[in-house]
Structures are given as structure tokens and as C-alpha cells.
Enzyme design. Structure first.
Site, PDB file in Angstrom:
ATOM      1  N   ARG A   1       0.869   6.577   1.510  1.00 59.58           N
ATOM      2  CA  ARG A   1       0.406   7.129   2.788  1.00 59.58           C
ATOM      3  C   ARG A   1       1.596   7.416   3.688  1.00 59.58           C
ATOM      4  O   ARG A   1       2.499   6.592   3.811  1.00 59.58           O
ATOM      5  CB  ARG A   1      -0.527   6.116   3.459  1.00 59.58           C
ATOM      6  CG  ARG A   1      -1.966   6.547   3.408  1.00 59.58           C
ATOM      7  CD  ARG A   1      -2.865   5.498   3.983  1.00 59.58           C
ATOM      8  NE  ARG A   1      -2.688   5.306   5.421  1.00 59.58           N
ATOM      9  CZ  ARG A   1      -3.593   4.693   6.169  1.00 59.58           C
ATOM     10  NH1 ARG A   1      -4.704   4.233   5.642  1.00 59.58           N
ATOM     11  NH2 ARG A   1      -3.390   4.531   7.466  1.00 59.58           N
TER      12      ARG A   1
ATOM     13  N   ARG B   1       0.834  -1.199   0.000  1.00 62.53           N
ATOM     14  CA  ARG B   1       0.000   0.000   0.000  1.00 62.53           C
ATOM     15  C   ARG B   1       0.874   1.257   0.000  1.00 62.53           C
ATOM     16  O   ARG B   1       0.531   2.265  -0.615  1.00 62.53           O
ATOM     17  CB  ARG B   1      -0.917  -0.007   1.231  1.00 62.53           C
ATOM     18  CG  ARG B   1      -1.920   1.130   1.218  1.00 62.53           C
ATOM     19  CD  ARG B   1      -2.978   0.938   2.273  1.00 62.53           C
ATOM     20  NE  ARG B   1      -2.494   1.312   3.591  1.00 62.53           N
ATOM     21  CZ  ARG B   1      -3.197   1.159   4.718  1.00 62.53           C
ATOM     22  NH1 ARG B   1      -4.400   0.625   4.684  1.00 62.53           N
ATOM     23  NH2 ARG B   1      -2.704   1.527   5.877  1.00 62.53           N
TER      24      ARG B   1
HETATM   25  P1  AMP Z   1      -6.564   4.103   9.655  1.00 61.20           P
HETATM   26  O1  AMP Z   1      -6.812   4.775   8.358  1.00 61.20           O
HETATM   27  O2  AMP Z   1      -7.826   3.603  10.296  1.00 61.20           O
HETATM   28  O3  AMP Z   1      -5.501   3.048   9.572  1.00 61.20           O
HETATM   29  O4  AMP Z   1      -5.993   5.234  10.649  1.00 61.20           O
HETATM   30  C1  AMP Z   1      -4.794   5.921  10.393  1.00 61.20           C
HETATM   31  C2  AMP Z   1      -4.296   6.575  11.674  1.00 61.20           C
HETATM   32  O5  AMP Z   1      -5.258   7.514  12.148  1.00 61.20           O
HETATM   33  C3  AMP Z   1      -4.059   5.623  12.847  1.00 61.20           C
HETATM   34  O6  AMP Z   1      -2.786   5.006  12.791  1.00 61.20           O
HETATM   35  C4  AMP Z   1      -4.188   6.586  14.028  1.00 61.20           C
HETATM   36  O7  AMP Z   1      -3.035   7.404  14.159  1.00 61.20           O
HETATM   37  C5  AMP Z   1      -5.312   7.491  13.564  1.00 61.20           C
HETATM   38  N1  AMP Z   1      -6.643   6.973  13.977  1.00 61.20           N
HETATM   39  C6  AMP Z   1      -7.645   6.539  13.156  1.00 61.20           C
HETATM   40  N2  AMP Z   1      -8.710   6.159  13.857  1.00 61.20           N
HETATM   41  C7  AMP Z   1      -8.384   6.341  15.165  1.00 61.20           C
HETATM   42  C8  AMP Z   1      -9.059   6.110  16.384  1.00 61.20           C
HETATM   43  N3  AMP Z   1     -10.295   5.583  16.423  1.00 61.20           N
HETATM   44  N4  AMP Z   1      -8.410   6.406  17.536  1.00 61.20           N
HETATM   45  C9  AMP Z   1      -7.170   6.941  17.519  1.00 61.20           C
HETATM   46  N5  AMP Z   1      -6.468   7.169  16.414  1.00 61.20           N
HETATM   47  C10 AMP Z   1      -7.064   6.888  15.228  1.00 61.20           C
END
Ligand code: AMP
Length: 186
Positions: A130, A124
Site C-alpha cells: 500500500r 502489511r
Molecule cells: P484506511 O484504509 O481506513 O486505513 O484509510 C486509508 C486512508 O484513507 C487514510 O489514511 C485517510 O487518508 C483516508 N481515509 C479513509 N477513511 C477516511 C475518513 N473517514 N476520513 C478521512 N480520511 C479517510
């Protein structure tokens, strides 16, 4: 229908969450996407969140809860993707849904082993670029998942609410399993 999809980074929550929400014609609520939109907009919340995201750490609960709280009960149905990620977030979700008398219908866990997750995240990184898909951050996010998010799975398991599906295979194969789980509820 209210569905939480749950699993480690790279398990396919984003891809499958979008598809499921489309199929069921309900809202897709993904905290990661919401945060990336804030970062792109250069908002105060985004600038704060970016520091945590770039390290692979979780954004603090009060920030996340403040961002998503009002949307938890707003729609007729939703697929929650990437939330809750801590016990405090899970309890906030429980309280919000209890208050509005709209319980969770399903909580679905995508099971994928760690080697495969790392392979997918590295892939990815090449495809999407990202900023949190660097090798160090990937490892950190896995550890953060084990330490802070896996307990949420145990919490839901105690409540007897988790359906586990095999998250390996093609996106279509996983989606079929996901739909079966949503339909059967078993
Ligand atoms: P994701 O796209 O869900 O993998 O999220 C990317 C990043 O956003 C994570 O590694 C966290 O730093 C932050 N993040 C997303 N959702 C949450 C959550 N529910 N609580 C805390 N940090 C979050």
C-alpha cells in the site's frame, strides 16, 4: 444491525470488518476501500484524495461525507469501518441515523498498542504494497489518529456507546472476541 468498528491504523478493522459483515450478512462500508477504488479509477475525487492519503493525512470531511452520506442509511444493516474519523463525521453519522430513525447498535473499539500497530503496518507494507504504508506515512497516520480520531472515541464513550475489545492475537481470536461483543452488547 448497525455497527461502527473503530481503532488506529493497523488495529485490524479491515480484516475483521469484512468477516463480520459476511457473518451477519450486512454491508461492509469502508471509506478507505472506497477511496482506493476512486484512486484506482483515476476519478477526480480519487486524484484529490490520493494527495492526502499518500501523506498520511485525512481526506477533508466534505469529500468523505459527500462520498458516503447517501449510503449511511441505505442498507438494512452495515459495518462501518474507518468512518467516522473526525468529530464532524461522527455528527454527520448521528444526524443521518437520527433522521432515518435507525440508531447505531454497537460501536466497537479495537485496542492494540502502538509498537504492535507499527509492526503490523510494516508487515502489511511488504505484503500488500500500500502506498501509504511507508515508515514516514505510518508515523504521520498514528499522529493524525491521536489528534483527530481519538477524540471521536471519547465522544462515543461520553454517549456510553463503546465496547472495547483486545485487538491482539490471531485474526480468529480477535474475531471471536468481536462476535462476543456484538452478541452481548455489554
Ligand atoms: P484506511 O484504509 O481506513 O486505513 O484509510 C486509508 C486512508 O484513507 C487514510 O489514511 C485517510 O487518508 C483516508 N481515509 C479513509 N477513511 C477516511 C475518513 N473517514 N476520513 C478521512 N480520511 C479517510
Amino acid at each position: 444491525m448497525r455497527i461502527v468498528i473503530f481503532g488506529p491504523p493497523g488495529a485490524g478493522k479491515g480484516t475483521q470488518g469484512v468477516r463480520l459483515a459476511e457473518k451477519l450478512n450486512i454491508t461492509h462500508l469502508a471509506t478507505g476501500d472506497m477511496l482506493r477504488a476512486e484512486v484506482a479509477a483515476g476519478s477526480k475525487l480519487g486524484n484529490l484524495a490520493k494527495q492526502y492519503m499518500d501523506r498520511g493525512d485525512l481526506v477533508p470531511d466534505d469529500v468523505i461525507i459527500g462520498m458516503i452520506r447517501s449510503q449511511l442509511t441505505e442498507s438494512d444493516g452495515m459495518v462501518l469501518d474507518g468512518f467516522p474519523r473526525t468529530i464532524a463525521q461522527a455528527k454527520t453519522l448521528d444526524d443521518a441515523l437520527e433522521e432515518s430513525n435507525t440508531p447505531l447498535d454497537r460501536s466497537i473499539y479495537f485496542n492494540v498498542d502502538r509498537d504492535e500497530l507499527v509492526r503490523r503496518l510494516i508487515n502489511r507494507a511488504t505484503e500488500q504494497g500500500r502506498s501509504d504504508d511507508t515508515p514516514e506515512t505510518i508515523n504521520r497516520r498514528m499522529d493524525v489518529y491521536d489528534e483527530q480520531t481519538a477524540p471521536v472515541l471519547d465522544y462515543y464513550k461520553t454517549l456510553g456507546k463503546v465496547l472495547e475489545i483486545d485487538g491482539t492475537g490471531t485474526p480468529d481470536e480477535v474475531f471471536d472476541r468481536l462476535l462476543d461483543a456484538v452478541k452481548s452488547g455489554s
